[in-house]
Motif scaffolding. Sequence first.
Motif, short mmCIF file in Angstrom:
data_model
loop_
_atom_site.label_atom_id
_atom_site.label_comp_id
_atom_site.label_asym_id
_atom_site.label_seq_id
_atom_site.Cartn_x
_atom_site.Cartn_y
_atom_site.Cartn_z
N GLY A 1 31.25 16.71 -34.53
CA GLY A 1 30.46 17.43 -36.31
C GLY A 1 29.57 17.03 -36.51
O GLY A 1 28.34 16.92 -37.19
N GLY A 2 29.28 15.33 -35.74
CA GLY A 2 28.50 14.52 -35.59
C GLY A 2 27.15 14.85 -35.53
O GLY A 2 25.49 15.69 -36.14
N LEU A 3 26.81 15.68 -34.52
CA LEU A 3 25.70 16.16 -33.62
C LEU A 3 25.74 17.25 -34.73
O LEU A 3 24.22 18.09 -34.44
N LEU A 4 26.12 18.53 -34.90
CA LEU A 4 25.86 18.97 -36.49
C LEU A 4 24.83 18.66 -37.63
O LEU A 4 24.34 19.30 -38.02
N ALA A 5 25.95 17.55 -37.87
CA ALA A 5 24.90 16.95 -38.87
C ALA A 5 23.87 16.42 -38.65
O ALA A 5 22.64 16.78 -39.56
N ALA A 6 23.79 16.19 -37.42
CA ALA A 6 22.31 15.79 -37.30
C ALA A 6 21.36 16.88 -37.12
O ALA A 6 19.85 16.89 -37.54
N GLY A 7 21.95 18.02 -36.39
CA GLY A 7 21.34 19.18 -36.66
C GLY A 7 20.55 20.08 -37.66
O GLY A 7 18.92 20.56 -37.94
N LEU A 8 21.39 19.80 -38.54
CA LEU A 8 21.41 20.55 -40.12
C LEU A 8 20.40 19.08 -40.33
O LEU A 8 19.70 20.22 -41.36
N MET A 9 20.35 18.27 -40.76
CA MET A 9 19.01 17.32 -41.21
C MET A 9 18.33 17.24 -41.21
O MET A 9 17.21 17.72 -41.44
N LEU A 10 17.81 17.89 -39.27
CA LEU A 10 16.64 18.06 -39.32
C LEU A 10 15.84 18.98 -39.34
O LEU A 10 15.06 19.20 -39.43
N GLY A 11 16.97 20.38 -39.32
CA GLY A 11 16.54 21.25 -40.10
C GLY A 11 16.22 21.43 -41.34
O GLY A 11 15.52 21.98 -41.91
N GLY A 12 17.09 20.73 -41.99
CA GLY A 12 16.69 20.60 -43.94
C GLY A 12 15.70 19.32 -43.85
O GLY A 12 14.49 19.73 -44.77
N LEU A 13 14.76 18.85 -43.13
CA LEU A 13 13.61 18.08 -43.19
C LEU A 13 12.57 19.07 -42.11
O LEU A 13 11.61 18.42 -43.04
N ALA B 1 20.98 10.60 -34.33
CA ALA B 1 21.76 11.55 -34.14
C ALA B 1 23.13 10.78 -32.76
O ALA B 1 24.64 11.66 -33.80
N VAL B 2 23.43 9.90 -32.71
CA VAL B 2 23.76 9.06 -31.90
C VAL B 2 24.47 8.71 -32.83
O VAL B 2 25.78 8.16 -32.74
N VAL B 3 24.40 7.85 -33.86
CA VAL B 3 24.75 7.09 -34.82
C VAL B 3 25.90 7.91 -35.28
O VAL B 3 26.81 8.17 -35.76
N LEU B 4 25.64 8.97 -36.12
CA LEU B 4 25.77 9.93 -36.32
C LEU B 4 27.26 10.79 -36.39
O LEU B 4 28.49 10.89 -35.73
N ALA B 5 26.50 10.63 -34.74
CA ALA B 5 28.06 11.18 -33.97
C ALA B 5 29.16 10.22 -33.18
O ALA B 5 30.15 10.92 -33.41
N ALA B 6 28.93 9.40 -33.71
CA ALA B 6 29.76 8.01 -33.02
C ALA B 6 30.44 7.31 -34.54
O ALA B 6 31.50 7.63 -34.25
N GLY B 7 29.76 7.97 -35.61
CA GLY B 7 30.45 7.39 -36.91
C GLY B 7 31.66 9.09 -37.09
O GLY B 7 32.71 8.21 -36.83
N GLY B 8 31.30 10.27 -36.54
CA GLY B 8 32.26 11.51 -36.25
C GLY B 8 33.15 10.89 -35.98
O GLY B 8 33.92 11.05 -36.14
N ALA B 9 32.79 10.66 -33.98
CA ALA B 9 34.24 10.55 -33.46
C ALA B 9 35.07 9.56 -33.43
O ALA B 9 36.14 9.12 -33.86
N LEU B 10 34.11 8.19 -34.38
CA LEU B 10 35.32 7.06 -34.67
C LEU B 10 36.10 7.90 -35.50
O LEU B 10 37.32 7.39 -35.69
N LEU B 11 35.38 8.38 -37.16
CA LEU B 11 36.59 9.06 -38.15
C LEU B 11 37.81 9.77 -37.68
O LEU B 11 38.32 9.90 -37.97
N GLY B 12 36.98 10.55 -36.78
CA GLY B 12 38.01 12.18 -36.18
C GLY B 12 38.70 10.94 -35.46
O GLY B 12 40.60 11.36 -35.48
#
Lengths: 216, 299
Positions: free
Chosen positions: B232-244, B272-283
């Motif tokens: 989910g975090g990696l997807l968020a990173a992708g969506l964010m980059l796409g938006g930017l 992206a790593v921080v987003l993925a790690a954050g997502g993993a932690l919350l998950g």
Amino acid sequence: MIVASNLTKRYPGGYEAVRDVSFDISAGQMVLIGGHSGAGKTTLVKLIASIERPTSGSLVVNGQNLAALRRSAIPYVRRHFGLIFQDQKLLFDRSALDNVLLPLQIAGLSRRDAVRRAQAALDKVGLLAREKANPIALSGGEQQRLAIARAVVNRPTVLLADEPTANLDVDSARDILDLFADFNRVGVTVVVATHDQSWIERCHPNVLRLDHGRLV
Amino acid sequence: MSAWLSQHRAALASAFRRLFVAPMSTVLSLLVIGIALTLPAFGYVLLDNLRDLGSRASGVKQISVFMDLGASRKEVGEIEGRLRQAAGLGWRFVPREEALKRLQQTEGMAEIVASLPRNPLPDAFIVEPQDTEPAALEALGKELASWPKVAHVQLDSAWVKRFDAFLRLGRLALMMLAGLFAAGLVAVTFNTIRLQVMAQAAEIEVARMIGATDAFIRRPFLYYGALQGAFGGLLAAGLMLGGLQLLAGPVGELAALYGTAFALQAPATSGAVVLAAGGALLGWFGAQLSVSLSLRKFD
């Protein structure tokens, strides 16, 4: 090996399934727990397997008093037992081999060693050729043999069974009986709760007879 | 040790398998988690860009030190010496002649400057401190004003304060938003895992009867929660980059209309790593909560 002293199990509501039962089962014995339906056989099996906790009395297995055991220690005690149920409790979302692999995965064996041992257990019960079959495709007798393979794959010191032949035809029941006798011959303690008299005729076990929760 | 590793490997493999067992539901869960993480992450990146834009804006977080018109070269040199010795300061000297020349080049000022009998502009220093907190800037301004032959110190502290307050407000709002979405992510994972535990009830019951510890039973669910959060975090990173990427063009055009060059900065790979790690932690946390509560039913 299994020593019960004044063992009592009272369920919420006050019903006493097992009352003041004492017995001593030595290593390598074959013991049959007999009695009519509702006599407390299943409860006694569950107490020995730590599925139920005694209300009072003590139950010592391999030197450990199960009544005083911490909750976190119970899984390790259960690994001493090979449990077999009337309804087998097989998993129908996986193959016969994967069913037998489960206790070995719990014990933390590597996949390769686990598969080797699971196949040996399936071979012992005559199901190696059907290792890839889903349990649903097996007959009642085969399902019970698969349950036995799962019970023995971890080389337990005690085989504990609750009505293992109840739903089987005569031939399948005889096969199961013979399997239990085979394991008993190599030193495994066998405790079977059953009202099937053919066990007494064929295996000559020691008998603990229960009546309304009491040993008679 | 090898048994422990083998169990973790098996749990991880099982978690991966479960992700692919119901692909549609996995994709939907990932979308929910991805969007939940995208919004605060996108907000953070925009705020970061805004902060960058603000600090690059002319005059912001700079202190102009104007010398007395009668200050001699020696006195100006003394101020230069003091600035050189001061730690954490960048500075440049603008001689009064250069200042006049710049003024002359300003549209419509050439004639006015030419009509002046003499150069009315003083020598000046443009000071750029490293510590750009409004309080620090103000303290430095006061100190500079007390130096000899310094006639005037100019710091647009009101603007700096307003901008800083705006950024703080933005950060606070973003943290609240992130907190809410984090709770949402935990709730999504909690529910997914609860459904999984219900679906695996037979296996859990059998496993417990044959000696599985709670840790053994929990492990695949925890890995599942963590994997779902990480993807989910990696997807968020992708969506964010796409938006930017989508915004980069229009933002550049807008900046050009204001006579400045500005490009939206995307976060580094570590983002992206921080987003993925954050997502993993919350998950992982959501799964831990869910599986602990669900397993009580099996006692």
